[in-house]
Design an enzyme around this catalytic site. Sequence first.
Site, PDB file in Angstrom:
ATOM      1  N   HIS A   1      -3.896 -17.214  -5.389  1.00  0.00           N
ATOM      2  CA  HIS A   1      -4.780 -16.860  -4.616  1.00  0.00           C
ATOM      3  C   HIS A   1      -6.224 -17.368  -3.367  1.00  0.00           C
ATOM      4  CE1 HIS A   1      -6.144 -16.744  -7.712  1.00  0.00           C
ATOM      5  NE2 HIS A   1      -7.256 -15.681  -8.508  1.00  0.00           N
ATOM      6  N   ASP A   2      -6.392 -18.935  -4.440  1.00  0.00           N
ATOM      7  CA  ASP A   2      -7.314 -19.414  -4.532  1.00  0.00           C
ATOM      8  C   ASP A   2      -6.642 -20.580  -3.574  1.00  0.00           C
ATOM      9  OD1 ASP A   2      -9.751 -18.098  -5.209  1.00  0.00           O
ATOM     10  OD2 ASP A   2      -8.963 -18.716  -7.121  1.00  0.00           O
TER      11      ASP A   2
ATOM     12  N   GLU B   1      -6.971 -21.173 -16.604  1.00  0.00           N
ATOM     13  CA  GLU B   1      -7.228 -21.737 -15.805  1.00  0.00           C
ATOM     14  C   GLU B   1      -8.023 -22.479 -15.660  1.00  0.00           C
ATOM     15  OE1 GLU B   1      -8.600 -20.797 -11.114  1.00  0.00           O
ATOM     16  OE2 GLU B   1      -9.290 -19.522 -13.229  1.00  0.00           O
TER      17      GLU B   1
ATOM     18  N   ASN C   1      -0.108   4.786  -0.391  1.00  0.00           N
ATOM     19  CA  ASN C   1      -0.940   5.854   0.233  1.00  0.00           C
ATOM     20  C   ASN C   1      -1.334   5.421   1.500  1.00  0.00           C
ATOM     21  OD1 ASN C   1      -3.026   4.383  -0.772  1.00  0.00           O
ATOM     22  ND2 ASN C   1      -3.802   5.670  -1.803  1.00  0.00           N
TER      23      ASN C   1
ATOM     24  N   ASP D   1       0.773  -1.442   0.361  1.00  0.00           N
ATOM     25  CA  ASP D   1       0.201   0.022   0.365  1.00  0.00           C
ATOM     26  C   ASP D   1       1.262   1.122  -0.150  1.00  0.00           C
ATOM     27  OD1 ASP D   1      -2.120   1.867   0.433  1.00  0.00           O
ATOM     28  OD2 ASP D   1      -2.379   1.062   2.937  1.00  0.00           O
TER      29      ASP D   1
ATOM     30  N   ASP E   1      -3.789   4.086   3.034  1.00  0.00           N
ATOM     31  CA  ASP E   1      -5.049   3.807   2.581  1.00  0.00           C
ATOM     32  C   ASP E   1      -5.606   2.257   3.307  1.00  0.00           C
ATOM     33  OD1 ASP E   1      -4.863   2.615   0.605  1.00  0.00           O
ATOM     34  OD2 ASP E   1      -6.680   3.576  -1.104  1.00  0.00           O
TER      35      ASP E   1
ATOM     36  N   ASP F   1      -4.729 -10.517 -15.273  1.00  0.00           N
ATOM     37  CA  ASP F   1      -6.005 -11.492 -15.859  1.00  0.00           C
ATOM     38  C   ASP F   1      -7.029 -11.104 -16.221  1.00  0.00           C
ATOM     39  OD1 ASP F   1      -6.629 -13.423 -13.988  1.00  0.00           O
ATOM     40  OD2 ASP F   1      -6.179 -12.947 -11.907  1.00  0.00           O
TER      41      ASP F   1
ATOM     42  N   ASP G   1      -9.016 -16.732 -16.414  1.00  0.00           N
ATOM     43  CA  ASP G   1      -9.369 -16.868 -15.267  1.00  0.00           C
ATOM     44  C   ASP G   1     -10.926 -17.856 -15.628  1.00  0.00           C
ATOM     45  OD1 ASP G   1     -10.382 -16.793 -11.960  1.00  0.00           O
ATOM     46  OD2 ASP G   1     -12.104 -15.930 -13.477  1.00  0.00           O
TER      47      ASP G   1
END
Length: 555
Positions: A328-329, A255, A23, A21, A25, A98, A199
């Site tokens: 990520h899965d 995928e 900035n 990150d 947030d 992606d 995907d």
Amino acid sequence: MKKAWWKESVVYQVYPRSFCDSNGDGIGDINGITSKLDYLKELGINVIWLSPVYQSPNDDNGYDISDYQGIMKEFGTMEDFDRMLEEAHARGIKIVMDLVVNHTSDEHAWFMESRKSKDNPYRDYYIWREGKDGKEPNNWGSVFNGPAWEYDGNTDMYYLHMFSKKQPDLNWENPKVRDEVFSMMNWWCQKGIDGFRMDVISMISKAEGLPDGEVRDGLHGDASPYVQNGPHVHEYLQEMNRKVLSKYDLLTVGECAGVTVEEAKKYASEKGTELSMVFQFEHMGLDGGEFSKWSDRKIKLTELKENLTKWQNELEGSAWNSLFWSNHDQPRIVSRFGNDSVRYREVSAKMLATCLHMMQGTPYVYQGEELGMTNMEFNTVEDFCDIESINAYHEYVDSGKIDGETMMRYLRYKSRDNSRTPMQWNADVNAGFSTGTPWMRVNPNYEDINAEEQVKRADSVFSYYKELIRLRREKEIIVYGHYELLMPEDEKLFVYTRSLDNEKLLVICNFSEEEAVYCVPEEFAGKKVLIGNYEGQEAAHSIRLRPYEALVIEK
């Protein structure tokens, strides 16, 4: 075997929301990625696969896209993206986007038009059906639990969503949909990107008639035989190849849930008429149970060896493998196939890396894998952010199929949120990920497991990955050599050879917490140890392998 740059590459997956990150947030962003390109260059990777950064309402963390040619405001601007692309290319790093085109967001302009009326020009961009006997058009279950159909009162019809109800499936049978997608892909390629990770691309063609599926969990019909590797999927991808992919020098990986070896040979054929390679998930499903992935069963090494060997042997010469433990899965691999205790975390992480990176195929490293990041300790269902995990908990627990305590145990082991905790950069507040409040809780072990400490240390997991990546770059045998499994019935050791011309490698990996004795084949005895995760191991005739030991002997 044809040579190609993408066969010789190592790909690093960045999950932008959790990477860095810039900035304050609490949400990772594109400028944060740009700030860490030197770190990735030092690791040695030469391709970044960027999880979605497009405009999205974020129902499924960016995999529900409302504008394919806009950047999510939380992630920055298109100018930020262009600068990241330029800075990556300046360091010899390619960017793979992606591509999510099985479905859009329900907030995409196409869908908002589609749901207005039955005769809207965009109606046929999606899959709409009449109900049956006052219920859904068929019994299919969504991948994210619950029915795969959502009723829309405006036109008294249902639309198909194989994932969240905010992710309506596109109708690829409509040539206008295909033209829209291909036009968008060409736009990105002309911008200078280097490829696409596609995907759930094996799901873009549905079976004619959309028949009911077999009910396996007592709740919904299994749609997979009717939505995976459908009747026109290769036809659509060959059209995509003609109209987009063949015009550029790209890495493309599909995928492909439910893909067989025979199907993979079509998707990733050496002829180059569709994709460069596929992601298959058979090895990721070996520890499933009665309730699909929801289980905490440990994998049997003999099953893992048999499966990976099948893909190594049967694709050789006709298609190309992708090599991955993590994304990520998936949960963190060191907590799943390794041992994340303080004693064995680093050594088992290095062993798993050795086993994978020495195979034939293109290796993928998921952010934090190169540090041996671990699963998170989630205490209640409220701790989860992932829609799949939350839906699964409520569906299985509320229906009485699984009790709450058991389901929490399964989620701690298998939830996708395990891989989505913020990247652990240093021992400062929030692991150096953000100066604000992170969108998701940081794993508390960041003070011990972080990049700053590991980059400095010669025996770290990071340094070991760096060496594996360097060896692949230098030794053609690791990329193109023939694979052969030894000792298929052994439940502790994963042993295989690679051979190319007069060169040969012996890869030995102990997947257990116990010592194991291995008799080295005569041709390798006394030869050079190319890499190993313990100090002082030699290629003697008989080797006593320590817990989770790995070594590669070169002849």
